[in-house]
Design an enzyme around this catalytic site. Structure first.
Site, PDB file in Angstrom:
ATOM      1  N   GLY A 178       0.818  -1.211   0.000  1.00 32.97           N
ATOM      2  CA  GLY A 178       0.000   0.000   0.000  1.00 32.97           C
ATOM      3  C   GLY A 178       0.844   1.250   0.000  1.00 32.97           C
ATOM      4  O   GLY A 178       2.074   1.202   0.156  1.00 32.97           O
ATOM      5  N   GLY A 187      -7.550  -2.979   0.914  1.00 31.95           N
ATOM      6  CA  GLY A 187      -7.865  -2.027  -0.144  1.00 31.95           C
ATOM      7  C   GLY A 187      -6.964  -2.177  -1.350  1.00 31.95           C
ATOM      8  O   GLY A 187      -7.338  -1.830  -2.468  1.00 31.95           O
ATOM      9  N   GLU A 196      -1.052 -10.616   3.242  1.00 29.85           N
ATOM     10  CA  GLU A 196      -0.808  -9.754   4.402  1.00 29.85           C
ATOM     11  C   GLU A 196      -1.153 -10.476   5.702  1.00 29.85           C
ATOM     12  O   GLU A 196      -0.410 -10.404   6.681  1.00 29.85           O
ATOM     13  CB  GLU A 196      -1.629  -8.467   4.286  1.00 29.85           C
ATOM     14  CG  GLU A 196      -1.121  -7.509   3.226  1.00 29.85           C
ATOM     15  CD  GLU A 196      -2.039  -6.319   3.007  1.00 29.85           C
ATOM     16  OE1 GLU A 196      -1.545  -5.279   2.561  1.00 29.85           O
ATOM     17  OE2 GLU A 196      -3.253  -6.430   3.277  1.00 29.85           O
TER      18      GLU A 196
END
Length: 224
Positions: A27, A97, A104
């Site tokens: 991210g 997102g 993760e």
């Protein structure tokens, strides 16, 4: 906003010492953490092994000269640093997102220490303002979508730039659930865990004890 993200990325990198196996999150915020580690590897001779959580992070880390190993090639991960999309007052969070929630969560599960880095806009009293990603196998996914509709979870397919169903690094689809206020994150997580065809979801409940937050008054650490 980018400056705030950079601040927490640099702050989190201070927790990394030579000899560590480090989980590298995915991210825009985690990218600053990886960037700072790359600088330290090049300029300070920091010796670490990185375990990445997405193909995007792998490419960034390789370009920065950070040595990498897969999660299956290490005994454990000393520290993982990652971003989050929303965090409640009990440090439960929503992630995914960037469509990397499965990797993760796997890396986080096998980490001795796990830190989130965010700007203050990601903090909420209750979860729900951000969608809950659910990674599902492709076979039977339309049936799962209907199940979510019947549960009034307002599901939508995660799409790629071409407007087609996004395929994750692990070759799955993502269905995003839009739930205005999640009163009991663990109850929802348990429900999703029991659904056939669901691989993983973006509810990360009780997984972190420390969050580094950047805001208008500087950088602070929230501990549970």
């Amino acid at each position: 906003m980018e400056n705030l993200k950079k601040q927490v990325g640099i702050k989190a990198a201070e927790f990394v010492k030579s000899g560590m196996v480090v989980g590298l999150g995915t991210g825009s915020t985690a990218a600053y953490f990886v960037e700072e580690l790359g600088r330290r590897v090049a300029e300070e001779q920091l010796e670490i092994t990185g375990v990445t959580t997405s193909s995007v992070t792998s490419e960034q880390a390789k370009a920065l000269g950070i040595p990498l190993a897969s999660i299956d090639e290490v005994d454990y991960v000393d520290l993982t640093v990652d971003g989050a999309d929303e965090i409640d007052s009990h440090l439960n969070g929503i992630k995914g997102g960037g469509a990397a929630l499965l990797m993760e969560k796997i890396v986080a599960t096998y980490s001795k220490d796990y830190i989130w880095i965010v700007d203050e806009s990601k903090l909420s009293e209750n979860l729900g303002s951000f969608k809950v990603p659910v990674e599902v196998i492709t076979y039977g996914s339309e049936q799962l979508f209907k199940e979510f509709e019947r549960a009034a979870y307002a599901p939508t397919w995660r799409l790629n730039e071409e407007g087609e169903k996004l395929i994750t690094d692990m070759q799955h689809f993502i269905i995003d659930l839009h739930i205005a206020k999640i009163e009991n994150p663990q109850k929802l997580a348990d429900e999703l865990d029991l659904m056939v065809g669901v691989v993983e979801h973006g509810l990360f409940n009780g997984m972190v004890k420390k969050v580094i937050v950047a805001g208008s008054d500087g950088v602070k650490i929230i501990s549970q």
